[in-house]
Design a protein around this motif. Structure first.
Motif, PDB file in Angstrom:
ATOM      1  N   ARG A   1      62.387  54.470  21.145  1.00  0.00           N
ATOM      2  CA  ARG A   1      62.612  54.718  22.626  1.00  0.00           C
ATOM      3  C   ARG A   1      64.016  54.444  22.821  1.00  0.00           C
ATOM      4  NH1 ARG A   1      63.542  53.175  27.171  1.00  0.00           N
ATOM      5  NH2 ARG A   1      63.358  50.954  26.638  1.00  0.00           N
ATOM      6  N   ARG A   2      64.674  53.323  22.454  1.00  0.00           N
ATOM      7  CA  ARG A   2      65.952  52.747  22.567  1.00  0.00           C
ATOM      8  C   ARG A   2      66.936  53.552  21.668  1.00  0.00           C
ATOM      9  NH1 ARG A   2      65.838  46.246  23.525  1.00  0.00           N
ATOM     10  NH2 ARG A   2      64.109  46.010  24.932  1.00  0.00           N
ATOM     11  N   GLU A   3      66.472  54.201  20.583  1.00  0.00           N
ATOM     12  CA  GLU A   3      67.305  54.865  19.838  1.00  0.00           C
ATOM     13  C   GLU A   3      67.574  56.349  20.496  1.00  0.00           C
ATOM     14  OE1 GLU A   3      69.811  55.524  16.754  1.00  0.00           O
ATOM     15  OE2 GLU A   3      68.922  53.594  17.378  1.00  0.00           O
ATOM     16  N   ASN A   4      66.451  56.679  20.904  1.00  0.00           N
ATOM     17  CA  ASN A   4      66.283  58.333  21.664  1.00  0.00           C
ATOM     18  C   ASN A   4      64.882  58.370  21.925  1.00  0.00           C
ATOM     19  OD1 ASN A   4      66.342  60.886  22.488  1.00  0.00           O
ATOM     20  ND2 ASN A   4      68.174  61.390  21.093  1.00  0.00           N
ATOM     21  N   GLU A   5      64.546  58.524  23.148  1.00  0.00           N
ATOM     22  CA  GLU A   5      63.298  58.517  23.818  1.00  0.00           C
ATOM     23  C   GLU A   5      62.391  59.704  22.844  1.00  0.00           C
ATOM     24  OE1 GLU A   5      60.719  58.729  27.973  1.00  0.00           O
ATOM     25  OE2 GLU A   5      63.118  58.097  27.823  1.00  0.00           O
TER      26      GLU A   5
END
Length: 278
Positions: free
Chosen positions: A77-81
């Motif tokens: 999620r922190r990388e890309n949701e």
């Protein structure tokens, strides 16, 4: 319960003074599952409890794997949701733990030891069998798997979420946390016979094996194990921290080499060693 754990209490939303809804985050759920898992581990292993409490091993494995799945998803999620979802073109169902691990390895470039990946997959298989099938469990094997998953999560959490997992473990379970680390990193395998054998030092040794990278600026540098230095020491054990060749120096060791500048890690100034000292 420590301060960080207190901050993770479930938020209750009141509607019209009657209806109550529970709102939690991925990480809050993960930490709740983790603490439940350690509680079941305690019940399954503590000698004061009756033999039938061994059945709690099942719940300890199920819950720690669930915690691991949610922590994997938080990293995605922190990388890309959008990476949370099975079908990125139709973001409806989130990925399985197996696919989450696959994406972490391939998108975030996680270097995973073959042994760690084998243990993770074995734990996932046991979790699935417990939930969906009949299963016969070997207690000694479960302990080895649980111990390995717990130490992996400690290391993974610090590297990718930038905080110590210890901060989210309820204080009543700190003894179990120490027990798992000390068992995983047995002093007889890692240290010289005449090394400091106090519990505090042995925990420092264990913690030092979990944290394999220094973050300098925005770049990760893998720590240099004893014996891997450019001018490798000839002795089987480090002359300062007493660690065996092939293992990471204990944090604060005079002889650890900085992976960026090849200077003395505790004095070179490339990173703040105090982040790792308790």
């Amino acid at each position: 319960m420590n301060d960080n754990a207190k901050q993770l209490k479930i938020s209750l939303l009141y509607w019209g003074g009657r209806n109550i809804k529970i709102k939690t985050t991925l990480l809050e759920n993960a930490y709740n599952f983790l603490n439940n898992s350690i509680n079941f581990y305690h019940l399954a292993t503590h000698e004061v409890y009756p033999q039938e409490y061994k059945r709690y091993w099942m719940f300890s494995i199920v819950d720690i794997v669930q915690a691991m799945e949610l922590i994997f998803k938080e990293v995605l999620r922190r990388e890309n949701e959008i990476f949370l979802y099975e079908n990125i073109d139709n973001p409806k169902h989130t990925v399985s733990i197996t696919k989450a691990l696959h994406r972490i390895k391939n998108i975030i470039n996680l270097e995973l030891k073959v042994q760690d990946e084998r243990i993770i997959n074995q734990a996932i298989e046991i979790r699935n069998n417990i939930i969906h099938y009949e299963i016969e469990l070997d207690i000694n094997e479960l302990f080895q798997i649980y111990m390995s998953i717990f130490s992996f999560l400690k290391s993974f959490h610090y590297r990718f979420l930038k905080t110590d997992l210890h901060d989210y473990i309820e204080e009543e379970f700190w003894e179990e946390e120490e027990e798992l680390l000390l068992e995983k990193y047995n002093r007889n395998l890692l240290l010289h016979d005449e090394a400091d054998s106090s519990k505090d030092y042995l925990l420092e040794v264990a913690e030092s094996q979990l944290y394999m990278y220094y973050e300098i600026g925005d770049v990760e540098y893998k720590r240099i194990k004893y014996g891997e230095e450019e001018s490798a020491f000839k002795s089987e054990f480090c002359g300062d921290c007493a660690i065996k060749k092939g293992y990471y120096h204990v944090f604060g060791c005079d002889l650890e080499v900085c992976p960026k500048c090849n200077g003395q890690a505790i004095t070179c100034g490339c990173h703040d060693i105090r982040d790792f000292l308790v």
